[in-house]
Scaffold this active site. Structure first.
Site, PDB file in Angstrom:
ATOM      1  N   CYS A  78       1.396  11.310   8.202  1.00 31.28           N
ATOM      2  CA  CYS A  78       1.748  10.377   7.124  1.00 31.28           C
ATOM      3  C   CYS A  78       3.127   9.820   7.445  1.00 31.28           C
ATOM      4  CB  CYS A  78       1.678  11.069   5.764  1.00 31.28           C
ATOM      5  SG  CYS A  78       2.794  12.467   5.562  1.00 31.28           S
ATOM      6  N   ARG A  84       1.748  14.119   1.984  1.00 36.41           N
ATOM      7  CA  ARG A  84       0.316  14.073   2.266  1.00 36.41           C
ATOM      8  C   ARG A  84      -0.108  14.898   3.482  1.00 36.41           C
ATOM      9  NH1 ARG A  84       0.246   7.715   2.472  1.00 36.41           N
ATOM     10  NH2 ARG A  84       2.330   8.249   3.246  1.00 36.41           N
ATOM     11  N   ASP A 105       0.377   6.967  -1.014  1.00 42.30           N
ATOM     12  CA  ASP A 105       1.670   7.654  -0.967  1.00 42.30           C
ATOM     13  C   ASP A 105       2.066   8.091  -2.379  1.00 42.30           C
ATOM     14  OD1 ASP A 105       4.288   8.393  -0.689  1.00 42.30           O
ATOM     15  OD2 ASP A 105       4.903   6.600   0.408  1.00 42.30           O
TER      16      ASP A 105
HETATM   17  P1  4NP Z   1       4.507  11.330   2.756  1.00 43.21           P
HETATM   18  O1  4NP Z   1       5.363  10.803   1.508  1.00 43.21           O
HETATM   19  O2  4NP Z   1       4.465  10.180   3.750  1.00 43.21           O
HETATM   20  O3  4NP Z   1       3.167  11.608   2.162  1.00 43.21           O
HETATM   21  O4  4NP Z   1       5.227  12.536   3.279  1.00 43.21           O
HETATM   22  C1  4NP Z   1       6.646  10.235   1.639  1.00 43.21           C
HETATM   23  C2  4NP Z   1       7.720  11.037   1.891  1.00 43.21           C
HETATM   24  C3  4NP Z   1       8.994  10.473   1.993  1.00 43.21           C
HETATM   25  C4  4NP Z   1       9.155   9.117   1.837  1.00 43.21           C
HETATM   26  C5  4NP Z   1       8.055   8.304   1.588  1.00 43.21           C
HETATM   27  C6  4NP Z   1       6.807   8.869   1.493  1.00 43.21           C
HETATM   28  N1  4NP Z   1      10.458   8.534   1.913  1.00 43.21           N
HETATM   29  O5  4NP Z   1      10.567   7.338   1.641  1.00 43.21           O
HETATM   30  O6  4NP Z   1      11.412   9.248   2.260  1.00 43.21           O
END
Ligand code: 4NP
Length: 157
Positions: free
Chosen positions: A9, A15, A127
């Site tokens: 992800c 995720r 997300d």
């Molecule tokens: P992930 O969620 O891609 O599912 O781990 C996120 C984690 C951090 C960020 C965005 C989405 N961020 O902008 O730091």
């Protein structure tokens, strides 16, 4: 030989580490733990070394999953090491496909939603980072569905 699966992800704190935990648990329940190796990574490295987001860990714990992965950024070598690289959304797909050492390695790249038989309306795993609790529950619903699908695909091969 173990089938090696990498979930990807953006941040590797919501995720994809949850997908890793869900697939490991599902494989364990089916007695398939020695048949697969599961890991996760992010396209963005800014959270490297961190445990999953506390909201994701809490939501996962309520369903019996203990998420202990430490975030890391995906590398080009992951295309060589893993048999399947499974991304959560289109942005991840674009970022990861640019890392493929050669075009033929794109055969290893999949979108997670392809495996979600009970959620045909979803073409990606959304997300949850800026969402409330329902966002994390939806992610887990999709992950539980798709991980069953991944194990079924493996059983067919
Ligand atoms: P992930 O969620 O891609 O599912 O781990 C996120 C984690 C951090 C960020 C965005 C989405 N961020 O902008 O730091």
């Amino acid at each position: 030989m173990k089938r090696k699966i990498l979930f990807v992800c953006l941040g590797n704190i919501c995720r994809s580490p949850a997908a890793e935990g869900v697939l490991k648990a599902a494989a364990g329940r089916k007695g398939l733990s020695d048949k697969i190796a599961v890991d996760s990574a992010g396209t963005y490295g800014g959270h490297a070394g961190q445990l999953p987001d506390s909201r994701m860990r809490s939501a996962a714990a309520r369903r019996g999953y203990d998420l202990t992965h430490r975030a890391r950024q995906i590398t080009e070598e992951d295309f060589i090491d893993f048999d399947m690289i499974v991304v959560m959304d289109d942005m991840n797909y674009e970022s990861v496909s640019r890392l493929a050492p050669e075009r033929r390695y794109l055969d290893k790249l999949y979108r997670f939603a392809e495996f979600c038989g009970r959620h045909p309306q979803w073409s990606h795993v959304p997300d949850p980072y800026y969402e409330g609790r329902e966002g994390f529950e939806l992610v887990l619903d999709l992950l539980e569905d798709g991980c069953e699908g991944i194990l079924e695909k493996m059983a067919d091969e």
